[in-house]
Design an enzyme around this catalytic site. Structure first.
Site, PDB file in Angstrom:
ATOM      1  N   ARG A   1       0.589  -1.136  -0.012  1.00  0.00           N
ATOM      2  CA  ARG A   1      -0.182  -0.054   0.003  1.00  0.00           C
ATOM      3  C   ARG A   1       0.840   1.372   0.079  1.00  0.00           C
ATOM      4  O   ARG A   1       0.385   2.367  -0.377  1.00  0.00           O
ATOM      5  CB  ARG A   1      -0.838   0.056   1.287  1.00  0.00           C
ATOM      6  CG  ARG A   1      -2.102  -0.736   1.022  1.00  0.00           C
ATOM      7  CD  ARG A   1      -3.160  -0.609   2.301  1.00  0.00           C
ATOM      8  NE  ARG A   1      -3.657  -1.834   2.616  1.00  0.00           N
ATOM      9  CZ  ARG A   1      -4.718  -2.088   1.871  1.00  0.00           C
ATOM     10  NH1 ARG A   1      -5.314  -1.406   0.767  1.00  0.00           N
ATOM     11  NH2 ARG A   1      -5.396  -3.315   1.748  1.00  0.00           N
TER      12      ARG A   1
ATOM     13  N   HIS B   1      -6.890 -10.724   8.266  1.00  0.00           N
ATOM     14  CA  HIS B   1      -7.014 -11.020   6.761  1.00  0.00           C
ATOM     15  C   HIS B   1      -6.304 -12.370   6.359  1.00  0.00           C
ATOM     16  O   HIS B   1      -5.863 -12.522   5.433  1.00  0.00           O
ATOM     17  CB  HIS B   1      -5.793 -10.044   6.308  1.00  0.00           C
ATOM     18  CG  HIS B   1      -6.674  -8.367   6.262  1.00  0.00           C
ATOM     19  ND1 HIS B   1      -5.637  -7.391   6.005  1.00  0.00           N
ATOM     20  CD2 HIS B   1      -7.923  -8.093   6.188  1.00  0.00           C
ATOM     21  CE1 HIS B   1      -6.590  -6.361   6.328  1.00  0.00           C
ATOM     22  NE2 HIS B   1      -7.717  -6.720   6.296  1.00  0.00           N
TER      23      HIS B   1
ATOM     24  N   ASN C   1       3.536   4.917  13.480  1.00  0.00           N
ATOM     25  CA  ASN C   1       3.487   4.863  12.037  1.00  0.00           C
ATOM     26  C   ASN C   1       4.328   5.986  11.535  1.00  0.00           C
ATOM     27  O   ASN C   1       4.635   7.206  11.837  1.00  0.00           O
ATOM     28  CB  ASN C   1       2.220   4.939  11.796  1.00  0.00           C
ATOM     29  CG  ASN C   1       1.954   4.576  10.241  1.00  0.00           C
ATOM     30  OD1 ASN C   1       2.248   3.370   9.970  1.00  0.00           O
ATOM     31  ND2 ASN C   1       1.221   5.321   9.499  1.00  0.00           N
TER      32      ASN C   1
END
Ligand code: ZN
Length: 242
Positions: free
Chosen positions: A35, A122, A213
Site C-alpha cells: 500500500r 486478513h 506509524n
C-alpha cells in the site's frame, strides 16, 4: 524522551494490552508494503483490490494466482524472520501482560516471534484451502504449480489471505479485545481500511492510545501518544524506560 517514558509508563500500568498491526511492522523483515508509495506496485495501487478479489479469482484463476504469488513474494514467505518490533510485543506477554494482537498482516511473524494471542483478520499466507472440501494446503504445495489445485477434487485452491469481497476474520473478537484494553496501540498501519480503522473509537475512555506509524494518519486525533517514526526506533527508546 518524554513521549517514550510516557508510553513506557502506560505499558507498566496496563494489564490488558490490545495492539493492531499493519504492514509497517514487517517492513524491517523485508516484506514489502504494497500500500505504500515505495511498495512493489507503486503507481498501480488502485488495481490491487481488483486483482485480489473473489471476482478475479473466479474469472482468471491463473492470472490471479500469478499476481498473488508475486505480490506476496510467496516463494519467500517461509524465509522471513520477525524483527525487534514483533519481539517487543512478544516480550510484553513475558512481562505478564494480557496481550491481544490484531494483525492485518498475513506473514505469521507475530507467532514466529512468540506471541500467542494473534487474530489474523486478513487470514494467513502460509495455509490455503480448497473451497470445495476444505482441505488445507501448505506453502510448499501451493508453490509447486502456477495454479494450485486440490488433490481430491481438482478445484482451484483459495489463497489463505482474505480476498477483497470476502469478510474479514475475527472482527468481533478484535472488537471485544479493544473494549477491554487498558492500553491500545496501532503500529505500522495507516488506518485507512475499514472496519479495522474504527477500532480506536471503541476503547474505554480511560484507555491509553498509542500510534506508531511513519506517516500521520486520518485517525491520529484519536490517540494521546503519537510517534511518526519506525516502530523499532520507537520501541528501542521505550524499552530504555521500562
Ligand atoms: Zn478439495
Amino acid at each position: 524522551m518524554e513521549l517514550y517514558s510516557q508510553i513506557a509508563d502506560e505499558i507498566k500500568k496496563a494489564k490488558k494490552i490490545t495492539v493492531i498491526t499493519g504492514a509497517g511492522i514487517s517492513v524491517p523483515s523485508g516484506i514489502p508494503d504494497f500500500r505504500s508509495s515505495t511498495g512493489l506496485y507503486a503507481g498501480k495501487e488502485e488495481n490491487i483490490p481488483y486483482y485480489l478479489s473473489v471476482t478475479y479469482f473466479r474469472k482468471e484463476p491463473k492470472e490471479f494466482w500469478e499476481f498473488y504469488k508475486d505480490l506476496l513474494q510467496l516463494k519467500l514467505q517461509d524465509t522471513y524472520e520477525p524483527n525487534d518490533g514483533h519481539f517487543f510485543l512478544a516480550e510484553l506477554e513475558k512481562m505478564g501482560k494480557d496481550v491481544t494482537i490484531v494483525t492485518q498482516n498475513v506473514d505469521s511473524l507475530h507467532q514466529k516471534a512468540g506471541s500467542t494471542n494473534v487474530i489474523e483478520i486478513h487470514g494467513n499466507a502460509q495455509h490455503s484451502s480448497c473451497p470445495e472440501c476444505g482441505t488445507i494446503y501448505d506453502l510448499e504445495y501451493i508453490n509447486k504449480e502456477v495454479v494450485p489445485r486440490c488433490e481430491k477434487d481438482n478445484a482451484v485452491i483459495k489463497p489463505g489471505m482474505v480476498m477483497f469481497e470476502e469478510p474479514i476474520l475475527g472482527f468481533e473478537e478484535a472488537y471485544n479485545a479493544t473494549q477491554e484494553a487498558d492500553l491500545f496501540m496501532a503500529l505500522g498501519t495507516s488506518l485507512q481500511v475499514g472496519p479495522v480503522n474504527q477500532l480506536p473509537r471503541y476503547t474505554k475512555k480511560s484507555a491509553a492510545r498509542v500510534l506508531v506509524n511513519m506517516d500521520p494518519t486520518e485517525m491520529d486525533h484519536l490517540f494521546q501518544y503519537r510517534a511518526h517514526e519506525a516502530i523499532i526506533d520507537c520501541f528501542e527508546k521505550v524499552k530504555q524506560q521500562l
